[in-house]
Design a protein around this motif. Sequence first.
Motif, mmCIF file in Angstrom:
data_model
loop_
_atom_site.group_PDB
_atom_site.id
_atom_site.type_symbol
_atom_site.label_atom_id
_atom_site.label_comp_id
_atom_site.label_asym_id
_atom_site.label_seq_id
_atom_site.Cartn_x
_atom_site.Cartn_y
_atom_site.Cartn_z
ATOM 1 N N UNK A 61 25.931 41.153 48.443
ATOM 2 C CA UNK A 61 26.458 42.213 47.587
ATOM 3 C C UNK A 61 27.978 42.210 47.562
ATOM 4 N N UNK A 62 28.579 42.034 48.732
ATOM 5 C CA UNK A 62 30.035 42.012 48.807
ATOM 6 C C UNK A 62 30.609 40.847 47.999
ATOM 7 N N UNK A 63 29.988 39.678 48.114
ATOM 8 C CA UNK A 63 30.464 38.504 47.378
ATOM 9 C C UNK A 63 30.337 38.708 45.867
ATOM 10 N N UNK A 64 29.197 39.176 45.426
ATOM 11 C CA UNK A 64 28.971 39.398 43.992
ATOM 12 C C UNK A 64 29.930 40.451 43.452
ATOM 13 N N UNK A 65 30.057 41.556 44.177
ATOM 14 C CA UNK A 65 30.945 42.629 43.717
ATOM 15 C C UNK A 65 32.405 42.203 43.746
ATOM 16 N N UNK A 66 32.791 41.453 44.766
ATOM 17 C CA UNK A 66 34.163 40.956 44.845
ATOM 18 C C UNK A 66 34.460 40.037 43.662
ATOM 19 N N UNK A 67 33.515 39.152 43.340
ATOM 20 C CA UNK A 67 33.696 38.253 42.197
ATOM 21 C C UNK A 67 33.753 39.002 40.878
ATOM 22 N N UNK A 68 32.867 39.977 40.722
ATOM 23 C CA UNK A 68 32.855 40.766 39.494
ATOM 24 C C UNK A 68 34.171 41.534 39.326
ATOM 25 N N UNK A 69 34.623 42.182 40.396
ATOM 26 C CA UNK A 69 35.857 42.969 40.315
ATOM 27 C C UNK A 69 37.082 42.066 40.112
ATOM 28 N N UNK A 70 37.033 40.865 40.653
ATOM 29 C CA UNK A 70 38.104 39.892 40.419
ATOM 30 C C UNK A 70 38.180 39.565 38.927
ATOM 31 N N UNK A 72 36.834 41.316 36.426
ATOM 32 C CA UNK A 72 37.095 42.535 35.659
ATOM 33 C C UNK A 72 38.565 42.947 35.715
ATOM 34 N N UNK A 73 39.234 42.623 36.813
ATOM 35 C CA UNK A 73 40.652 42.975 36.959
ATOM 36 C C UNK A 73 41.565 41.955 36.284
ATOM 37 N N UNK A 74 40.942 40.954 35.640
ATOM 38 C CA UNK A 74 41.705 39.862 35.017
ATOM 39 C C UNK A 74 42.514 39.115 36.077
ATOM 40 N N UNK A 75 41.871 38.927 37.223
ATOM 41 C CA UNK A 75 42.421 38.162 38.336
ATOM 42 C C UNK A 75 43.702 38.782 38.902
ATOM 43 N N UNK A 76 43.621 40.101 39.119
ATOM 44 C CA UNK A 76 44.728 40.818 39.748
ATOM 45 C C UNK A 76 44.936 40.349 41.181
ATOM 46 N N UNK A 77 46.156 40.417 41.641
ATOM 47 C CA UNK A 77 46.538 39.874 42.946
ATOM 48 C C UNK A 77 45.666 40.401 44.092
ATOM 49 N N UNK A 78 45.496 41.725 44.178
ATOM 50 C CA UNK A 78 44.708 42.289 45.281
ATOM 51 C C UNK A 78 43.251 41.833 45.230
ATOM 52 N N UNK A 79 42.733 41.630 44.038
ATOM 53 C CA UNK A 79 41.356 41.159 43.906
ATOM 54 C C UNK A 79 41.236 39.675 44.270
ATOM 55 N N UNK A 80 42.282 38.913 44.002
ATOM 56 C CA UNK A 80 42.297 37.504 44.439
ATOM 57 C C UNK A 80 42.276 37.445 45.962
ATOM 58 N N UNK A 81 43.122 38.244 46.604
ATOM 59 C CA UNK A 81 43.167 38.282 48.069
ATOM 60 C C UNK A 81 41.814 38.704 48.627
ATOM 61 N N UNK A 82 41.226 39.748 48.048
ATOM 62 C CA UNK A 82 39.920 40.225 48.473
ATOM 63 C C UNK A 82 38.877 39.112 48.375
ATOM 64 N N UNK A 138 43.074 49.703 47.420
ATOM 65 C CA UNK A 138 42.988 49.399 45.998
ATOM 66 C C UNK A 138 42.344 50.538 45.206
ATOM 67 N N UNK A 139 41.376 51.204 45.798
ATOM 68 C CA UNK A 139 40.633 52.229 45.072
ATOM 69 C C UNK A 139 41.185 53.641 45.252
ATOM 70 N N UNK A 140 41.689 53.940 46.426
ATOM 71 C CA UNK A 140 42.064 55.310 46.721
ATOM 72 C C UNK A 140 43.584 55.508 46.746
ATOM 73 N N UNK A 141 44.267 54.702 47.498
ATOM 74 C CA UNK A 141 45.722 54.875 47.649
ATOM 75 C C UNK A 141 46.443 54.579 46.337
ATOM 76 N N UNK A 142 46.050 53.515 45.673
ATOM 77 C CA UNK A 142 46.699 53.138 44.415
ATOM 78 C C UNK A 142 46.363 54.087 43.282
#
Length: 143
Positions: A61-70, A72-82, A138-142
């Motif tokens: 689940x973590x891998x799939x969601x991380x890939x999807x959010x990467x 969906x974010x258009x390869x945003x930096x924090x999502x690449x790191x994640x 990424x979700x709360x602080x930002x």
Amino acid sequence: MELTLWELLKLCTDVGLVVLIWMVQLVIYPSFCHFGKEGFDRWHHIYMKNITFIVLPLMLGQLILSGYLLYDSKFGFLHIVDFLLVGSMWLSTALFYKPLHEKLVAQKFDVPLCQKLDRTNWWRTIVWSLIAMLTFYNLVIQF
């Protein structure tokens, strides 16, 4: 900005893995060194069979969601790191920790191998903790 279902699910899988890895690091792996050959063989077999039912869905689940959010974010930096951190957990588990567990099974019991497993698992404990903190940031602080 409102949290999406995918972001909330990612946070839940990350937190689930953090709780699990800290329990493994502080309770389960240290206990391995206190078994004898017979007790360890029985316990390790039960542990490996049952932990898979918890770890595999969370990691997948973590891998799939991380890939999807990467994506969906258009390869945003924090999502690449994640995504890279999540990928490193898959690689280290498959290439190092699974074979180490298999050695423990083959040798029936080996205190130095148990200690190596316990000592080196701090890597996964730290990285999974970082993944959860990154997701929280990424979700709360930002927000």
